[in-house]
Design a protein around this motif. Structure first.
Motif, PDB file in Angstrom:
ATOM      1  N   VAL A 129       5.280   4.269   9.549  1.00 33.14           N
ATOM      2  CA  VAL A 129       3.468   4.700   8.844  1.00 33.14           C
ATOM      3  C   VAL A 129       3.014   2.587   9.752  1.00 33.14           C
ATOM      4  CG1 VAL A 129       2.826   4.012   6.162  1.00 33.14           C
ATOM      5  CG2 VAL A 129       4.611   5.737   7.046  1.00 33.14           C
ATOM      6  N   ALA A 130       4.021   1.739   9.784  1.00 33.29           N
ATOM      7  CA  ALA A 130       2.781   0.696   9.653  1.00 33.29           C
ATOM      8  C   ALA A 130       2.130   0.432  10.607  1.00 33.29           C
ATOM      9  CB  ALA A 130       3.828  -0.708   9.452  1.00 33.29           C
ATOM     10  N   ALA A 131       2.768   1.478  11.744  1.00 34.84           N
ATOM     11  CA  ALA A 131       1.263   1.099  12.583  1.00 34.84           C
ATOM     12  C   ALA A 131       0.598   1.956  13.196  1.00 34.84           C
ATOM     13  CB  ALA A 131       2.495   2.611  13.804  1.00 34.84           C
ATOM     14  N   ARG A 132       0.031   2.552  11.724  1.00 35.07           N
ATOM     15  CA  ARG A 132      -1.021   3.554  11.555  1.00 35.07           C
ATOM     16  C   ARG A 132      -2.212   2.069  10.303  1.00 35.07           C
ATOM     17  NH1 ARG A 132       0.256   8.738   7.560  1.00 35.07           N
ATOM     18  NH2 ARG A 132       1.371   9.980   9.076  1.00 35.07           N
ATOM     19  N   ALA A 133      -1.704   1.160  10.647  1.00 32.69           N
ATOM     20  CA  ALA A 133      -2.291   0.289   9.650  1.00 32.69           C
ATOM     21  C   ALA A 133      -1.601  -1.174  10.912  1.00 32.69           C
ATOM     22  CB  ALA A 133      -1.593  -0.570   8.564  1.00 32.69           C
ATOM     23  N   GLY A 134      -1.091  -0.961  11.865  1.00 27.81           N
ATOM     24  CA  GLY A 134      -1.274  -2.152  12.646  1.00 27.81           C
ATOM     25  C   GLY A 134      -0.484  -3.230  12.193  1.00 27.81           C
ATOM     26  N   ALA A 135       0.165  -3.564  11.420  1.00 25.64           N
ATOM     27  CA  ALA A 135       1.940  -4.338  10.057  1.00 25.64           C
ATOM     28  C   ALA A 135       2.588  -3.567  10.640  1.00 25.64           C
ATOM     29  CB  ALA A 135       1.150  -3.442   9.102  1.00 25.64           C
ATOM     30  N   ARG A 136       3.418  -5.282  10.211  1.00 22.79           N
ATOM     31  CA  ARG A 136       4.933  -4.920  10.321  1.00 22.79           C
ATOM     32  C   ARG A 136       5.631  -4.228   9.710  1.00 22.79           C
ATOM     33  NH1 ARG A 136       7.849 -10.919   9.332  1.00 22.79           N
ATOM     34  NH2 ARG A 136      10.258 -10.789  10.344  1.00 22.79           N
ATOM     35  N   HIS A 137       6.901  -3.632  10.285  1.00 20.64           N
ATOM     36  CA  HIS A 137       7.496  -2.917   9.142  1.00 20.64           C
ATOM     37  C   HIS A 137       9.108  -3.196   9.603  1.00 20.64           C
ATOM     38  CE1 HIS A 137       8.574  -1.576  13.184  1.00 20.64           C
ATOM     39  NE2 HIS A 137       9.782  -0.710  13.241  1.00 20.64           N
ATOM     40  N   SER A 138      10.149  -3.109   7.965  1.00 22.82           N
ATOM     41  CA  SER A 138      11.093  -3.209   7.690  1.00 22.82           C
ATOM     42  C   SER A 138      12.231  -2.472   7.058  1.00 22.82           C
ATOM     43  CB  SER A 138      11.475  -4.527   7.188  1.00 22.82           C
ATOM     44  OG  SER A 138      11.446  -4.470   5.979  1.00 22.82           O
ATOM     45  N   THR A 139      13.391  -2.253   7.395  1.00 21.06           N
ATOM     46  CA  THR A 139      14.123  -1.490   6.436  1.00 21.06           C
ATOM     47  C   THR A 139      14.594  -1.809   5.647  1.00 21.06           C
ATOM     48  OG1 THR A 139      15.371  -1.807   7.533  1.00 21.06           O
ATOM     49  CG2 THR A 139      14.303  -0.135   7.832  1.00 21.06           C
ATOM     50  N   PRO A 189      -5.157   5.441   2.577  1.00 27.05           N
ATOM     51  CA  PRO A 189      -6.285   5.696   2.603  1.00 27.05           C
ATOM     52  C   PRO A 189      -7.707   4.853   1.639  1.00 27.05           C
ATOM     53  CG  PRO A 189      -5.527   7.470   3.118  1.00 27.05           C
ATOM     54  CD  PRO A 189      -4.392   6.526   2.281  1.00 27.05           C
ATOM     55  N   HIS A 190      -6.836   4.555   0.436  1.00 26.09           N
ATOM     56  CA  HIS A 190      -7.921   3.809  -0.340  1.00 26.09           C
ATOM     57  C   HIS A 190      -8.037   2.374   0.354  1.00 26.09           C
ATOM     58  CE1 HIS A 190      -7.723   6.871  -2.984  1.00 26.09           C
ATOM     59  NE2 HIS A 190      -8.684   6.400  -3.748  1.00 26.09           N
ATOM     60  N   LEU A 191      -6.908   1.610   0.650  1.00 29.01           N
ATOM     61  CA  LEU A 191      -6.824   0.400   0.958  1.00 29.01           C
ATOM     62  C   LEU A 191      -8.384  -0.099   2.131  1.00 29.01           C
ATOM     63  CD1 LEU A 191      -3.253  -0.910   0.672  1.00 29.01           C
ATOM     64  CD2 LEU A 191      -5.418  -1.664  -0.695  1.00 29.01           C
ATOM     65  N   ALA A 192      -7.904   1.399   3.142  1.00 29.06           N
ATOM     66  CA  ALA A 192      -8.638   1.486   4.282  1.00 29.06           C
ATOM     67  C   ALA A 192     -10.426   1.268   4.280  1.00 29.06           C
ATOM     68  CB  ALA A 192      -8.397   2.457   5.037  1.00 29.06           C
ATOM     69  N   GLY A 193     -10.648   1.185   3.067  1.00 27.77           N
ATOM     70  CA  GLY A 193     -12.160   1.158   2.288  1.00 27.77           C
ATOM     71  C   GLY A 193     -12.362  -0.198   1.471  1.00 27.77           C
ATOM     72  N   LEU A 194     -10.975  -0.526   1.600  1.00 26.76           N
ATOM     73  CA  LEU A 194     -11.146  -1.839   0.980  1.00 26.76           C
ATOM     74  C   LEU A 194     -10.820  -3.362   1.303  1.00 26.76           C
ATOM     75  CD1 LEU A 194      -9.508  -0.395  -2.558  1.00 26.76           C
ATOM     76  CD2 LEU A 194     -11.681  -1.376  -1.995  1.00 26.76           C
ATOM     77  N   SER A 195     -11.097  -2.868   3.820  1.00 27.81           N
ATOM     78  CA  SER A 195     -10.628  -4.136   4.449  1.00 27.81           C
ATOM     79  C   SER A 195     -11.454  -5.272   3.994  1.00 27.81           C
ATOM     80  CB  SER A 195     -10.729  -3.005   5.593  1.00 27.81           C
ATOM     81  OG  SER A 195     -12.521  -2.588   6.182  1.00 27.81           O
ATOM     82  N   ASP A 196     -12.314  -5.212   3.298  1.00 30.89           N
ATOM     83  CA  ASP A 196     -12.993  -6.875   3.141  1.00 30.89           C
ATOM     84  C   ASP A 196     -12.574  -7.283   1.946  1.00 30.89           C
ATOM     85  OD1 ASP A 196     -13.761  -5.248   1.094  1.00 30.89           O
ATOM     86  OD2 ASP A 196     -15.459  -6.431   0.444  1.00 30.89           O
ATOM     87  N   ARG A 197     -11.509  -7.322   1.271  1.00 30.65           N
ATOM     88  CA  ARG A 197     -10.794  -7.728   0.444  1.00 30.65           C
ATOM     89  C   ARG A 197      -9.186  -7.837   1.217  1.00 30.65           C
ATOM     90  NH1 ARG A 197     -12.744  -8.316  -4.479  1.00 30.65           N
ATOM     91  NH2 ARG A 197     -11.366  -9.534  -4.455  1.00 30.65           N
ATOM     92  N   LEU A 198      -8.420  -6.744   1.603  1.00 30.28           N
ATOM     93  CA  LEU A 198      -7.376  -6.283   1.661  1.00 30.28           C
ATOM     94  C   LEU A 198      -6.817  -5.521   2.998  1.00 30.28           C
ATOM     95  CD1 LEU A 198      -7.593  -4.894  -1.636  1.00 30.28           C
ATOM     96  CD2 LEU A 198      -5.881  -6.725  -1.680  1.00 30.28           C
ATOM     97  N   HIS A 199      -5.721  -6.261   2.982  1.00 37.50           N
ATOM     98  CA  HIS A 199      -4.741  -5.617   5.440  1.00 37.50           C
ATOM     99  C   HIS A 199      -3.553  -5.512   4.174  1.00 37.50           C
ATOM    100  CE1 HIS A 199      -3.868  -9.980   6.147  1.00 37.50           C
ATOM    101  NE2 HIS A 199      -3.207  -8.950   6.332  1.00 37.50           N
ATOM    102  N   ILE A 200      -3.036  -4.478   5.422  1.00 36.09           N
ATOM    103  CA  ILE A 200      -1.685  -4.224   5.560  1.00 36.09           C
ATOM    104  C   ILE A 200      -0.921  -4.602   6.259  1.00 36.09           C
ATOM    105  CG2 ILE A 200      -0.017  -2.419   5.106  1.00 36.09           C
ATOM    106  CD1 ILE A 200      -2.195  -0.300   4.480  1.00 36.09           C
ATOM    107  N   ALA A 201       0.219  -5.328   5.192  1.00 38.07           N
ATOM    108  CA  ALA A 201       0.716  -6.686   6.261  1.00 38.07           C
ATOM    109  C   ALA A 201       1.994  -5.984   6.057  1.00 38.07           C
ATOM    110  CB  ALA A 201       1.164  -8.307   6.120  1.00 38.07           C
ATOM    111  N   HIS A 202       2.910  -5.247   5.899  1.00 33.61           N
ATOM    112  CA  HIS A 202       4.194  -5.236   6.239  1.00 33.61           C
ATOM    113  C   HIS A 202       4.274  -3.551   5.082  1.00 33.61           C
ATOM    114  CE1 HIS A 202       8.277  -6.763   6.641  1.00 33.61           C
ATOM    115  NE2 HIS A 202       8.004  -5.821   6.623  1.00 33.61           N
ATOM    116  N   VAL A 203       5.121  -3.213   6.113  1.00 31.74           N
ATOM    117  CA  VAL A 203       5.676  -2.039   5.247  1.00 31.74           C
ATOM    118  C   VAL A 203       7.188  -1.410   5.788  1.00 31.74           C
ATOM    119  CG1 VAL A 203       5.416   1.046   5.110  1.00 31.74           C
ATOM    120  CG2 VAL A 203       3.797  -0.583   5.920  1.00 31.74           C
TER     121      VAL A 203
END
Length: 349
Positions: free
Chosen positions: A47-57, A22-36
């Motif tokens: 969790v990755a799907a919420r941010a449109g990110a790649r995921h792995s184990t 939630p905090h990073l969602a408000g800072l999208s001009d600087r940071l985005h979630i790339a991988h979970v």
């Protein structure tokens, strides 16, 4: 092409889901979630799907991802040192390690050594040390760190689950710790040590700023249903009182206070899971009272912005590696002393 910094999360538990995302969602001009990354594939994917990110184990797969510029180590404590070291050696631009920095001082020293060798800056997620109101007060408190006589940290919160459900819908909840027989002195000692390294840990870097060394823990007690009360003193007569309690009351209190020879500092922090801006700080002397905050960003947002500045070379670390190691040393020392004090009190009862 995304020009903001890509963040990779190692560990997608409640802190990642309910605080960092939630905090990073408000800072999208600087940071985005790339991988979970999470060892639970369903959690990683959800969790990755919420941010449109790649995921792995696999942490190795995340570190090999060229879209990951900075890494947040949010895994269980035992993995922090190895994963922080691997992130630095992978050539990432900056690393955030959630509290605690490591589980032992040698582990913390190893992370610091690797950071120096690679030049990759490392930040510990002690959000209150980045709170804008705390930093504003620090710029004006003069010799309070040298003249402090008593420090008090009080944390009164409802169960985390109440905040988590307000912040987000968790995909999954980790299994809770096994129930302990608190009639066993060793179990009681382990419980208060764990409370210090869990809840009290949030404010211990602030405590160490005003009481750098522990001479003794004077009293230690467990509170029900969860919590601690610890008093301690330093070699020059400084004293500190640490109280943490999670009960059924809704109204939270998260305060930090320092009384010096000629000044008093009072900080009211906002709860961790609520995006409610910074703390409110009040600095009082015999001649004036000054207030600082609240500012729009809280400590979590401020630490992420600082991490982005570190990654781009726009800033130098606010806290040096030696300070990060010293903070961990202070916390583990306090946890061990509190456990010993509780056992001794039980033996003498």
């Amino acid at each position: 092409m995304n020009t903001t910094l890509g963040v990779g999360f190692i560990g997608a538990g409640p802190v990642t889901q309910a605080i960092h995302l939630p905090h990073l969602a408000g800072l999208s001009d600087r940071l985005h979630i790339a991988h979970v990354m999470d060892v639970d594939p369903d959690t990683a994917a959800a969790v990755a799907a919420r941010a449109g990110a790649r995921h792995s184990t696999s942490a190795d797969e995340l570190l090999a991802d060229e879209n990951v510029d900075v890494v947040a180590v949010c895994s269980p404590h035992a993995f922090h040192a190895d994963q922080a070291e691997a992130a630095a050696r992978a050539g990432k631009k900056a690393v955030l390690v959630e509290k605690p920095f490591a589980t032992t001082v040698p582990e913390a020293e190893r992370i610091a050594k690797v950071s120096r060798e690679t030049g990759v800056p490392v930040l510990v997620g002690a959000m209150h040390t980045y709170d804008p109101a705390y930093l504003a007060a620090a710029a004006h408190w003069g010799d309070l760190p040298e003249t402090a006589r008593h420090i008090r940290s009080a944390i009164q919160l409802p169960p985390n689950s109440r905040y988590v459900t307000l912040a987000t819908q968790l995909h999954s909840l980790p299994a809770g710790p096994p129930r302990r027989d608190l009639s066993d002195p060793a179990a009681r000692a382990a419980a208060i040590s764990g409370s210090v390294l869990g809840l009290a840990m949030h404010n211990l870097p602030l405590v160490r700023r005003f009481l750098p060394y522990i001479e003794a823990v004077d009293t230690a007690a467990l509170l029900t249903p969860f919590g601690y009360a610890v008093t301690l003193h330093g070699p020059d007569g400084r004293t500190a009182e640490l109280i943490g309690h999670m009960g059924t009351a809704w109204r939270p209190e998260w305060t930090f206070e320092v009384w010096g020879e000629t000044a008093q500092l009072h900080l009211d922090f906002t709860p961790s899971y609520v995006r409610a801006g910074s703390a409110r700080a009040t600095l009082r002397t015999a001649h004036e009272e000054r207030g600082f905050g609240p500012f729009p960003h809280n400590g979590y947002e401020a630490e992420w912005l600082h991490l982005a500045d570190l990654a781009t070379g726009a800033a130098t670390p606010r806290y040096g590696l030696d300070d990060l190691v010293a903070d961990l040393s202070f916390a583990t020392d306090l946890a061990a002393r509190a456990g010993t004090a509780l056992q001794q009190e039980g033996a003498s009862a």
